[in-house]
Write an enzyme that holds these catalytic residues in place. Sequence first.
Site, short mmCIF file in Angstrom:
data_model
loop_
_atom_site.label_atom_id
_atom_site.label_comp_id
_atom_site.label_asym_id
_atom_site.label_seq_id
_atom_site.Cartn_x
_atom_site.Cartn_y
_atom_site.Cartn_z
N ASP A 163 0.81 -1.22 0.00
CA ASP A 163 0.00 0.00 0.00
C ASP A 163 0.85 1.28 0.00
O ASP A 163 0.67 2.15 0.84
CB ASP A 163 -0.91 -0.05 1.25
CG ASP A 163 -1.90 1.09 1.31
OD1 ASP A 163 -2.38 1.52 0.25
OD2 ASP A 163 -2.19 1.55 2.43
N GLU A 416 3.56 -7.70 7.99
CA GLU A 416 2.31 -8.33 7.58
C GLU A 416 2.50 -9.44 6.56
O GLU A 416 1.85 -9.44 5.51
CB GLU A 416 1.32 -7.28 7.07
CG GLU A 416 0.96 -6.26 8.14
CD GLU A 416 -0.26 -5.41 7.80
OE1 GLU A 416 -0.62 -5.36 6.61
OE2 GLU A 416 -0.84 -4.83 8.71
N ASN A 470 -0.24 -5.01 14.05
CA ASN A 470 -0.88 -3.98 13.22
C ASN A 470 -2.38 -4.25 13.30
O ASN A 470 -2.83 -5.30 12.85
CB ASN A 470 -0.42 -4.09 11.77
CG ASN A 470 1.06 -3.78 11.59
OD1 ASN A 470 1.74 -3.40 12.54
ND2 ASN A 470 1.55 -3.92 10.38
N TYR A 472 -6.58 -2.82 13.16
CA TYR A 472 -7.50 -1.79 12.66
C TYR A 472 -8.94 -2.07 13.06
O TYR A 472 -9.86 -1.92 12.26
CB TYR A 472 -7.37 -1.69 11.13
CG TYR A 472 -6.03 -1.12 10.70
CD1 TYR A 472 -5.84 0.26 10.62
CD2 TYR A 472 -4.96 -1.95 10.39
CE1 TYR A 472 -4.62 0.80 10.25
CE2 TYR A 472 -3.73 -1.42 10.02
CZ TYR A 472 -3.57 -0.04 9.95
OH TYR A 472 -2.36 0.49 9.59
N TYR A 476 -10.92 -1.24 9.46
CA TYR A 476 -11.16 -2.28 8.45
C TYR A 476 -12.13 -3.34 8.96
O TYR A 476 -12.80 -4.00 8.18
CB TYR A 476 -9.85 -2.96 8.03
CG TYR A 476 -8.95 -2.07 7.21
CD1 TYR A 476 -9.40 -1.52 6.02
CD2 TYR A 476 -7.66 -1.78 7.62
CE1 TYR A 476 -8.59 -0.71 5.25
CE2 TYR A 476 -6.84 -0.97 6.86
CZ TYR A 476 -7.30 -0.43 5.68
OH TYR A 476 -6.50 0.36 4.93
N GLU A 509 1.02 -0.56 14.16
CA GLU A 509 0.10 0.18 13.29
C GLU A 509 -1.27 0.17 13.92
O GLU A 509 -1.70 -0.86 14.45
CB GLU A 509 -0.02 -0.47 11.90
CG GLU A 509 1.16 -0.25 10.99
CD GLU A 509 0.94 -0.78 9.57
OE1 GLU A 509 -0.23 -0.86 9.13
OE2 GLU A 509 1.93 -1.10 8.92
C1 BDP Z 1 -1.30 -2.25 6.75
C2 BDP Z 1 0.01 -2.06 6.02
C3 BDP Z 1 0.27 -0.63 5.58
C4 BDP Z 1 -0.98 -0.02 5.05
C5 BDP Z 1 -2.04 0.00 6.15
C6 BDP Z 1 -3.35 0.61 5.68
O1 BDP Z 1 1.09 -2.54 6.79
O2 BDP Z 1 1.32 -0.62 4.64
O3 BDP Z 1 -0.79 1.24 4.50
O4 BDP Z 1 -2.30 -1.31 6.56
O5 BDP Z 1 -4.17 -0.12 5.13
O6 BDP Z 1 -1.89 -3.35 6.22
O7 BDP Z 1 -3.54 1.80 5.83
#
Ligand code: BDP
Length: 603
Positions: A163, A416, A470, A472, A476, A509
Amino acid sequence: MLYPMETASRVVLDLSGVWRFMIDKEQIPVDVTRPLPATLSMAVPASFNDQTASKEIREHVGYVWYERCFEMPQLLRQERLVLRFGSATHEAWVYLNGHLITHHKGGFTPFEVEINDDLVTGENRLTVKLSNMLDYTTLPVGHYKETQNETGQRVRQLDENFDFFNYAGLQRPVKIYSTPHSYIRDITLTPKVNLTNHSAVVNGEIETVGDVEQVVVTILDEDNQVVGTTSGKTLAIELNSVHLWQPGKAYLYRAKVELYQAGQVIDTYIETFGIRQIAVKAGKFLINGQPFYFKGFGKHEDAYIHGRGLSEPQNVLDLSLMKQMGANSFRTSHYPYSEEMMRLCDREGIVVIDEVPAVGLMLSFTFDVSALEKDDFEDDTWEKLRTAEAHRQAITEMIDRDKNHASVVMWSISNEAANFSKGAYEYFKPLFDLARKLDPQQRPCTSTSIMMTTLKTDRCLALADVIALNRYYGWYMGNGDLKAAETATREELLAYQAKFPDKPIMYTEYGADTIAGLHSNYDEPFSEEFQEDYYRMCSRVFDEVTNFVGEQLWNFADFQTKFGIQRVQGNKKGIFTRAREPKMVVRYLTQRWRNIPDFNYKK
Ligand code: BDP
């Protein structure tokens, strides 16, 4: 590998500036014995992509060419002369006066070659052919394919499996430096700290080439006072009342290495270094014996016009913004950053997790965790990928380049990857072993895990010294539902802590795309309000988990990516815009981080 530096015996010439450039249309073979038929101007160092108005250039997949001429001062001709690239992305063939003098693959580490035999008197023509292609053998990983157009010509297509925009070119400085013919080739420093009596032993090895009568090493402090000296290629210099390199309070010593021949110093190199101790123990990440708390970011080398090219003003600004927020660290997501940035972090006391370009090592993608948790889950990532050799090379070159940096406290072996797939452990075990074998300072190693890699499915947790997640939730997964996200975050962190009570856990992240200036009375996703609520929620949970030792959010600033239906001019998870203007959440995080001490936050 030593950074090129002027000393009493060495001269550095910088080949930055405007070069000639062309993309290779692969219609007529390029004749390297003649000047390139290139008419475009292209600044170096910088990515080529955003320097012209041409869509064809910006999106080009294949080969590009750079060329410039230079004259070598006569007074240097008796010296050993080395041409050095800070990086060339992703693969380079270098020609001097029409002869191939070196080739290097891997777009984020330096390489060099002696050029004495190929130099001519008068004008020298330096030509570089670059490829920006990525596939299943390279780091990062790309899906590569070739098709044909209407006229039967080959069309190269690259779908990046990551990404961020696939910026390429001569993105870091190109230099020529001189040394005498007998010279200092490398310096490895491994300071050992005794925290109880505030002393240290600066251990090290000096590698030389040629006739050497003696090597003398002198340690200088920040006041330029000699605090220790020794002779010989292996050193063990004792220092009392040592000034430690501390996060936010860097103290840098200099090791002056002098090589003698016939009673005369013929080569000098000065390596700047810090003295500090890193350890992982009982669920804590210790710097100089004290439990450290990471506050900071995942980042990118990414800027308007420069692309991924070195921008020192931007690096200075970025670290200044971090420090002003009370942040203390970042990860070089997703590739080793420029040597200039690493040196700046040493100077500024910024703590760095240094990552290889191992991103995109996951060929199937699903948000459905339950599918991955099924016993019969099959994925062919580790059968299809052929990245092991590139991975070994990337780890070797990163550690070779960065081994002496005080700022580097941990290596990240991948971002990842498909850790949930059959074969992951077998793939990663030798790579972790390699990093541990190569690093003279024995730093901890980690790899960051994607949120679908759970405690249940991660086959590589045993390899990591620190659990780096990482995550979200609320973005997500369960977009907009911060209540559910809070529960999921808490449950997961507590489960990791219960299963691995001795491993520190951190987030490498977490974030939410946010359009600067978008506001909502209903705290909707993409609004600045939602971004702040999201971070407040995460902070709340982090503070409840004893072994949670750090928060590095995603991302420091908005950045450019490939096209995608979730990306409008790139990834908007920055807490700053791409122009480094703050979004609303910066105030909240500043207030939080200024109140979190670097040490002993978690008891
Ligand atoms: C993670 C990745 C990162 C992406 C981020 C995203 O490590 O490179 O930019 O998510 O989706 O999967 O913002």
